[in-house]
Structures are given as C-alpha cells and as structure tokens.
Motif scaffolding. Structure first.
Motif, PDB file in Angstrom:
ATOM      1  N   LYS A 151      37.377  45.961  27.393  1.00  0.00           N
ATOM      2  CA  LYS A 151      36.058  46.401  27.811  1.00  0.00           C
ATOM      3  C   LYS A 151      35.242  45.168  28.214  1.00  0.00           C
ATOM      4  CE  LYS A 151      31.906  48.581  26.033  1.00  0.00           C
ATOM      5  NZ  LYS A 151      31.165  48.878  24.813  1.00  0.00           N
ATOM      6  N   ILE A 152      34.533  45.271  29.344  1.00  0.00           N
ATOM      7  CA  ILE A 152      33.716  44.156  29.808  1.00  0.00           C
ATOM      8  C   ILE A 152      32.576  43.920  28.821  1.00  0.00           C
ATOM      9  CG2 ILE A 152      32.113  43.356  31.597  1.00  0.00           C
ATOM     10  CD1 ILE A 152      33.798  44.789  33.661  1.00  0.00           C
ATOM     11  N   LEU A 153      32.420  42.651  28.434  1.00  0.00           N
ATOM     12  CA  LEU A 153      31.323  42.262  27.552  1.00  0.00           C
ATOM     13  C   LEU A 153      30.095  41.945  28.400  1.00  0.00           C
ATOM     14  CD1 LEU A 153      33.198  39.817  25.163  1.00  0.00           C
ATOM     15  CD2 LEU A 153      32.315  42.061  24.582  1.00  0.00           C
ATOM     16  N   ASP A 154      28.975  42.481  28.015  1.00  0.00           N
ATOM     17  CA  ASP A 154      27.715  42.159  28.675  1.00  0.00           C
ATOM     18  C   ASP A 154      27.257  40.810  28.138  1.00  0.00           C
ATOM     19  OD1 ASP A 154      25.159  41.926  29.672  1.00  0.00           O
ATOM     20  OD2 ASP A 154      24.513  43.931  29.035  1.00  0.00           O
ATOM     21  N   ARG A 155      27.182  39.807  29.015  1.00  0.00           N
ATOM     22  CA  ARG A 155      26.777  38.474  28.555  1.00  0.00           C
ATOM     23  C   ARG A 155      25.380  38.504  27.942  1.00  0.00           C
ATOM     24  NH1 ARG A 155      29.827  37.301  33.105  1.00  0.00           N
ATOM     25  NH2 ARG A 155      28.003  37.202  34.457  1.00  0.00           N
ATOM     26  N   GLY A 156      24.569  39.476  28.319  1.00  0.00           N
ATOM     27  CA  GLY A 156      23.241  39.627  27.729  1.00  0.00           C
ATOM     28  C   GLY A 156      23.287  40.004  26.261  1.00  0.00           C
ATOM     29  N   LEU A 191      25.414  38.649  24.166  1.00  0.00           N
ATOM     30  CA  LEU A 191      25.836  37.471  23.424  1.00  0.00           C
ATOM     31  C   LEU A 191      24.619  36.786  22.821  1.00  0.00           C
ATOM     32  CD1 LEU A 191      28.384  35.908  25.967  1.00  0.00           C
ATOM     33  CD2 LEU A 191      28.915  37.316  23.966  1.00  0.00           C
ATOM     34  N   SER A 192      24.800  36.153  21.672  1.00  0.00           N
ATOM     35  CA  SER A 192      23.706  35.381  21.077  1.00  0.00           C
ATOM     36  C   SER A 192      23.407  34.189  21.993  1.00  0.00           C
ATOM     37  CB  SER A 192      24.110  34.883  19.691  1.00  0.00           C
ATOM     38  OG  SER A 192      25.081  33.859  19.800  1.00  0.00           O
ATOM     39  N   MET A 193      22.265  33.544  21.766  1.00  0.00           N
ATOM     40  CA  MET A 193      21.913  32.383  22.580  1.00  0.00           C
ATOM     41  C   MET A 193      22.959  31.275  22.424  1.00  0.00           C
ATOM     42  SD  MET A 193      19.404  33.336  24.299  1.00  0.00           S
ATOM     43  CE  MET A 193      18.774  31.855  25.050  1.00  0.00           C
ATOM     44  N   GLY A 194      23.463  31.076  21.229  1.00  0.00           N
ATOM     45  CA  GLY A 194      24.508  30.081  21.007  1.00  0.00           C
ATOM     46  C   GLY A 194      25.796  30.437  21.738  1.00  0.00           C
ATOM     47  N   GLU A 195      26.153  31.730  21.712  1.00  0.00           N
ATOM     48  CA  GLU A 195      27.367  32.177  22.409  1.00  0.00           C
ATOM     49  C   GLU A 195      27.208  32.023  23.919  1.00  0.00           C
ATOM     50  OE1 GLU A 195      28.779  35.439  19.050  1.00  0.00           O
ATOM     51  OE2 GLU A 195      27.489  36.084  20.712  1.00  0.00           O
ATOM     52  N   ARG A 196      26.011  32.262  24.429  1.00  0.00           N
ATOM     53  CA  ARG A 196      25.764  32.057  25.863  1.00  0.00           C
ATOM     54  C   ARG A 196      25.914  30.588  26.222  1.00  0.00           C
ATOM     55  NH1 ARG A 196      20.340  35.718  26.862  1.00  0.00           N
ATOM     56  NH2 ARG A 196      21.136  37.535  25.777  1.00  0.00           N
ATOM     57  N   GLN A 197      25.415  29.718  25.347  1.00  0.00           N
ATOM     58  CA  GLN A 197      25.548  28.291  25.603  1.00  0.00           C
ATOM     59  C   GLN A 197      27.021  27.874  25.508  1.00  0.00           C
ATOM     60  OE1 GLN A 197      22.605  25.935  23.607  1.00  0.00           O
ATOM     61  NE2 GLN A 197      23.292  24.049  24.540  1.00  0.00           N
ATOM     62  N   MET A 198      27.778  28.495  24.606  1.00  0.00           N
ATOM     63  CA  MET A 198      29.220  28.233  24.517  1.00  0.00           C
ATOM     64  C   MET A 198      29.911  28.650  25.829  1.00  0.00           C
ATOM     65  SD  MET A 198      30.475  27.064  21.675  1.00  0.00           S
ATOM     66  CE  MET A 198      29.168  26.126  20.977  1.00  0.00           C
ATOM     67  N   TYR A 199      29.509  29.807  26.344  1.00  0.00           N
ATOM     68  CA  TYR A 199      30.073  30.291  27.606  1.00  0.00           C
ATOM     69  C   TYR A 199      29.758  29.304  28.734  1.00  0.00           C
ATOM     70  CZ  TYR A 199      30.395  32.951  31.942  1.00  0.00           C
ATOM     71  OH  TYR A 199      30.675  33.340  33.223  1.00  0.00           O
ATOM     72  N   ALA A 200      28.506  28.863  28.804  1.00  0.00           N
ATOM     73  CA  ALA A 200      28.114  27.906  29.842  1.00  0.00           C
ATOM     74  C   ALA A 200      28.899  26.600  29.693  1.00  0.00           C
ATOM     75  CB  ALA A 200      26.609  27.646  29.775  1.00  0.00           C
ATOM     76  N   SER A 201      29.104  26.150  28.460  1.00  0.00           N
ATOM     77  CA  SER A 201      29.860  24.921  28.208  1.00  0.00           C
ATOM     78  C   SER A 201      31.320  25.092  28.630  1.00  0.00           C
ATOM     79  CB  SER A 201      29.786  24.538  26.724  1.00  0.00           C
ATOM     80  OG  SER A 201      28.458  24.273  26.351  1.00  0.00           O
ATOM     81  N   ALA A 202      31.908  26.234  28.283  1.00  0.00           N
ATOM     82  CA  ALA A 202      33.301  26.507  28.671  1.00  0.00           C
ATOM     83  C   ALA A 202      33.437  26.568  30.183  1.00  0.00           C
ATOM     84  CB  ALA A 202      33.773  27.816  28.032  1.00  0.00           C
ATOM     85  N   LEU A 203      32.468  27.187  30.841  1.00  0.00           N
ATOM     86  CA  LEU A 203      32.490  27.281  32.298  1.00  0.00           C
ATOM     87  C   LEU A 203      32.362  25.896  32.923  1.00  0.00           C
ATOM     88  CD1 LEU A 203      32.559  28.987  34.850  1.00  0.00           C
ATOM     89  CD2 LEU A 203      30.094  29.370  34.581  1.00  0.00           C
TER      90      LEU A 203
END
Length: 174
Positions: free
Chosen positions: A54-59, A61-73
């Motif tokens: 199932k597609i996860l809505d990035r919205g 995600l917690s703020m930390g998880e969003r920053q983790m996503y940005a870092s991984a990207l």
C-alpha cells in the motif's frame, strides 16, 4: 536510452530503499520504493510502499521520518550522479529523535559525500555526547559562527577537540 533510464530508475529505487532501511529505526515501515518518470523525462514521482504493498502518504510520516526520507533521497541522488560535490546541511538534526540522530551521525554524514558541511545548533541539536563519541572522528575542521548583529557574522576556526568547550565558554552554556 530507454534501457539506460530503466536501469538507472531501478538503481535509484534500490538505493533509496537501502538508505531508508539503514537510517530509519522502524525497519518495517517502508517495504518498497517505486520511481515513475513521465514520458518527457522531466517529472519524477517517488512512492513508498508498506509491507501490504500500500502506498504510504509521506504526509503521514513524522517530521523525523520525513527528514530521513529526504536524507535517503539526497544520498541516493549523490550516489547516482557519480559527481563528487560537497553537501551542505543546515540544522541537520532538528527533527530527529535520539535513535534517528545516532543513525544519521553514524551512517549518513560520514558517507554521503567526501565533503560534508554541517550547520548544527550545538548542544540543542548536536549534543556533546553525539559530537565527541560519534561525529568527531570524521571531522576535519570546525568553526563557530559569531553573529554580531543582523548585518554581519564571523567564522572563527576552532580545534575540533575544543569545539564544545569553546562554544560553552563563549555562550555561558552548561
């Protein structure tokens, strides 16, 4: 060209997923990553999938998880570009809990590029323990930015072994 784009897209998907698994402490949160590129090749969409596909809505995600996503990207794009350029990161630890912060300090900053410039808020964002016990072995130079007024600031170079002590002295911090 089509085959090259497909291979590159798959590598980007794999790199993003690998970096997310390395950085995030919720290991089962993201199970797959899919990259979609439009016909013109000028628009990329990245979807994150959970274990139920199932597609996860990035919205969500917690703020930390969003920053983790940005870092991984960021790390994945740096890797795919094969260009050795410096990476500058302002307020690098602001949204992280302790476990995410330690993952980023150990796994991301030392390897995202040959030259990484961080602008952390010392003590508040980058603790003395994190600096001395995790990050310092990777540090080449340190500076304290002194803001004199809204018009100008000054960079003062400080020995990496003395950074926290000098910061505390100058700011009367404990």
């Amino acid at each position: 060209i089509r085959d090259f784009k497909e291979v590159t897209k798959k590598q980007l998907e794999q790199n993003i997923l690998k970096e997310l698994k390395t950085l995030m402490h919720k290991k089962n949160l993201i199970d797959n990553v899919k990259v979609t590129i439009n016909q013109a090749g000028d628009d990329i969409d990245i979807n994150l999938y959970d274990a139920n596909n199932k597609i996860l809505d990035r919205g969500d995600l917690s703020m930390g998880e969003r920053q983790m996503y940005a870092s991984a990207l960021l790390k994945s794009l740096v890797c795919e570009s094969e260009i050795d350029f410096p990476v500058f990161i302002d307020s690098p630890m602001q949204k992280f809990d302790t476990e995410h912060a330690q993952n980023v300090l150990k796994e991301f900053y030392p390897s995202v590029s040959n030259q990484v410039v961080l602008f952390p808020l010392l003590i508040k964002e980058l603790t003395e323990h994190e600096y001395n016990n995790i990050l310092k072995p990777y540090v080449n130079k340190t500076f304290i930015i002194k803001n004199f007024n809204s018009e100008w600031s000054q960079f003062d170079e400080v020995n990496p072994d003395e950074l926290i002590m000098k910061y505390k002295e100058e700011n009367n911090a404990n």
